[in-house]
Design a protein around this motif. Structure first.
Motif, mmCIF file in Angstrom:
data_model
loop_
_atom_site.group_PDB
_atom_site.id
_atom_site.type_symbol
_atom_site.label_atom_id
_atom_site.label_comp_id
_atom_site.label_asym_id
_atom_site.label_seq_id
_atom_site.Cartn_x
_atom_site.Cartn_y
_atom_site.Cartn_z
ATOM 1 N N VAL A 137 -10.541 -1.926 30.142
ATOM 2 C CA VAL A 137 -10.771 -2.037 31.582
ATOM 3 C C VAL A 137 -11.329 -3.433 31.851
ATOM 4 N N LEU A 138 -10.663 -4.177 32.747
ATOM 5 C CA LEU A 138 -10.984 -5.590 32.954
ATOM 6 C C LEU A 138 -11.578 -5.830 34.333
ATOM 7 N N THR A 139 -12.604 -6.690 34.412
ATOM 8 C CA THR A 139 -13.104 -7.107 35.721
ATOM 9 C C THR A 139 -12.782 -8.586 35.897
ATOM 10 N N VAL A 140 -11.996 -8.867 36.944
ATOM 11 C CA VAL A 140 -11.283 -10.150 37.052
ATOM 12 C C VAL A 140 -11.661 -10.931 38.315
ATOM 13 N N HIS A 141 -11.958 -12.212 38.095
ATOM 14 C CA HIS A 141 -12.321 -13.191 39.120
ATOM 15 C C HIS A 141 -11.029 -13.874 39.601
ATOM 16 N N SER A 142 -10.884 -14.065 40.916
ATOM 17 C CA SER A 142 -9.616 -14.619 41.423
ATOM 18 C C SER A 142 -9.819 -15.582 42.588
ATOM 19 N N VAL A 143 -10.889 -16.386 42.546
ATOM 20 C CA VAL A 143 -11.204 -17.273 43.665
ATOM 21 C C VAL A 143 -10.085 -18.293 43.889
ATOM 22 N N ARG A 144 -9.529 -18.287 45.081
ATOM 23 C CA ARG A 144 -8.428 -19.183 45.489
ATOM 24 C C ARG A 144 -7.228 -19.128 44.537
ATOM 25 N N ALA A 159 0.397 -1.647 33.565
ATOM 26 C CA ALA A 159 -0.695 -0.728 33.929
ATOM 27 C C ALA A 159 -0.971 0.322 32.847
ATOM 28 N N ASP A 160 0.036 0.672 32.053
ATOM 29 C CA ASP A 160 -0.210 1.674 31.005
ATOM 30 C C ASP A 160 -0.832 1.055 29.746
ATOM 31 N N ARG A 161 -1.062 -0.271 29.754
ATOM 32 C CA ARG A 161 -1.697 -0.938 28.599
ATOM 33 C C ARG A 161 -3.102 -1.433 28.896
ATOM 34 N N GLY A 162 -3.588 -1.184 30.140
ATOM 35 C CA GLY A 162 -4.928 -1.640 30.505
ATOM 36 C C GLY A 162 -5.057 -1.620 32.008
ATOM 37 N N ARG A 163 -6.316 -1.583 32.483
ATOM 38 C CA ARG A 163 -6.541 -1.479 33.915
ATOM 39 C C ARG A 163 -7.384 -2.627 34.420
ATOM 40 N N VAL A 164 -7.042 -3.115 35.601
ATOM 41 C CA VAL A 164 -7.719 -4.275 36.163
ATOM 42 C C VAL A 164 -8.508 -3.886 37.412
ATOM 43 N N VAL A 165 -9.741 -4.367 37.474
ATOM 44 C CA VAL A 165 -10.534 -4.284 38.694
ATOM 45 C C VAL A 165 -10.678 -5.701 39.224
ATOM 46 N N LEU A 166 -10.198 -5.932 40.432
ATOM 47 C CA LEU A 166 -10.346 -7.250 41.049
ATOM 48 C C LEU A 166 -11.733 -7.301 41.679
ATOM 49 N N HIS A 167 -12.536 -8.223 41.158
ATOM 50 C CA HIS A 167 -13.923 -8.337 41.608
ATOM 51 C C HIS A 167 -13.975 -9.355 42.740
ATOM 52 N N TRP A 168 -14.705 -9.037 43.809
ATOM 53 C CA TRP A 168 -14.877 -9.932 44.972
ATOM 54 C C TRP A 168 -13.520 -10.451 45.442
ATOM 55 N N PHE A 169 -12.589 -9.550 45.663
ATOM 56 C CA PHE A 169 -11.237 -9.904 46.084
ATOM 57 C C PHE A 169 -11.261 -10.470 47.502
ATOM 58 N N THR A 170 -10.650 -11.652 47.706
ATOM 59 C CA THR A 170 -10.598 -12.240 49.045
ATOM 60 C C THR A 170 -9.179 -12.736 49.359
ATOM 61 N N GLY A 171 -8.191 -12.023 48.822
ATOM 62 C CA GLY A 171 -6.803 -12.416 49.094
ATOM 63 C C GLY A 171 -6.339 -11.935 50.463
ATOM 64 N N THR A 172 -5.055 -12.036 50.681
ATOM 65 C CA THR A 172 -4.473 -11.600 51.956
ATOM 66 C C THR A 172 -4.152 -10.099 51.880
ATOM 67 N N PRO A 173 -3.915 -9.458 53.042
ATOM 68 C CA PRO A 173 -3.500 -8.043 53.000
ATOM 69 C C PRO A 173 -2.231 -7.835 52.162
ATOM 70 N N ALA A 174 -1.290 -8.779 52.214
ATOM 71 C CA ALA A 174 -0.066 -8.636 51.409
ATOM 72 C C ALA A 174 -0.393 -8.701 49.914
ATOM 73 N N GLU A 175 -1.321 -9.594 49.547
ATOM 74 C CA GLU A 175 -1.734 -9.683 48.143
ATOM 75 C C GLU A 175 -2.474 -8.411 47.712
#
Ligand code: MN
Length: 264
Positions: A137-144, A159-175
């Motif tokens: 289980v991964l916690t991932v930074h994605s600034v800009r 997704a069946d090989r690991g799971r991602v949590v986007l931390h402090w996500f500030t992307g667009t609604p489409a993203e």
């Protein structure tokens, strides 16, 4: 028979289920690291102690070894890649022992843009190793860098090989929709809910993919570093965003955490 019942009762009362979730906190950057762990256990806050360099792993694990509610994540922070890229072999040597991974990711902000190609190389490598080993289980930074982060996840970590949590996500609604379709979760902190724009974004996220976080001690509340117990305030504020009840939402976030951990 009486004896075994007594043992079971004792067991049930000493093992408390979590009440709250702080899925991204830098416990080792607090002056009272051990006291914060005690607080997480006392208040039943399921806390992910993220690290910024693999050299911090050992000490974090030792301090959390008897904790019921604190888990430690193995990290190599994108903002440190310029100085710490040489620690990738140590990261890879420790990875088989790590169920949780982070803080990792990409940062294309002006201060870190120069190391971006190196950040991408390391992020890609970490994602591939996680995919090979499975169950992380991964916690991932994605600034800009949301699009790039999602491109790498799509290419390297099914997704069946690991799971991602986007931390402090500030992307667009489409993203956000793209991330959700890739199976990502989102951990929400108090700072995100202060900006009307980000509140609006959070409102559009799927409820079954939401977790809470503090990103302490970087986030401050009333001039002091936020502590994991403060996620209860974030749940209250999130409940207002979703026009739902705080207790119901707290339960939903716990069940989201269970689903995340059992899916990985
Ligand atoms: Mn962080």
């Amino acid at each position: 028979r009486r004896t075994s019942e007594a043992v079971m009762t004792t067991d049930a009362t000493t093992r408390q289920p979590p009440r709250w979730v702080d899925f991204h906190c830098h416990l080792d950057l607090y002056r009272d690291h051990a006291a914060v762990i005690t607080e997480c256990d006392r208040e039943c806050v399921a806390t992910l102690a993220v690290t910024t360099t693999p050299k911090a792993w050992k000490r974090n694990r030792e301090l959390a070894s008897r904790s019921e509610h604190v888990r430690v994540a193995l990290g190599l922070h994108p903002q440190l890649v310029a100085e710490r890229a040489s620690e990738l072999p140590l990261f890879e040597a420790l990875l088989p022992d790590a169920r949780y991974v982070g803080e990792i990711g990409l940062d294309a902000g002006p201060r870190f843009y120069r190391s971006f190609p190196e950040q991408e190389r390391i992020f890609e490598r970490i994602l591939r190793s996680c995919a090979e080993q499975g169950g992380k289980v991964l916690t991932v930074h994605s600034v800009r860098a949301v699009r790039k982060v999602l491109d790498h996840i799509e290419a390297a970590l099914p997704a069946d090989r690991g799971r991602v949590v986007l931390h402090w996500f500030t992307g667009t609604p489409a993203e956000a929709r793209r991330a959700a379709a890739l199976g990502c979760y989102f951990s929400i902190n108090s700072e995100m809910l202060r900006s009307p724009k980000h509140r609006k974004l959070v409102e559009g996220l799927p409820l079954e993919r939401l977790l809470t976080e503090t990103d302490g001690p970087f986030v401050e509340v009333e001039g002091a570093p936020v502590r994991p117990v403060a996620v209860s305030d974030t749940v209250r504020d999130l409940a207002a965003v979703f026009a739902t009840d705080k207790v119901l939402l707290a339960g939903k976030i716990i069940s989201n955490l269970r689903a995340l951990v059992s899916a990985a």
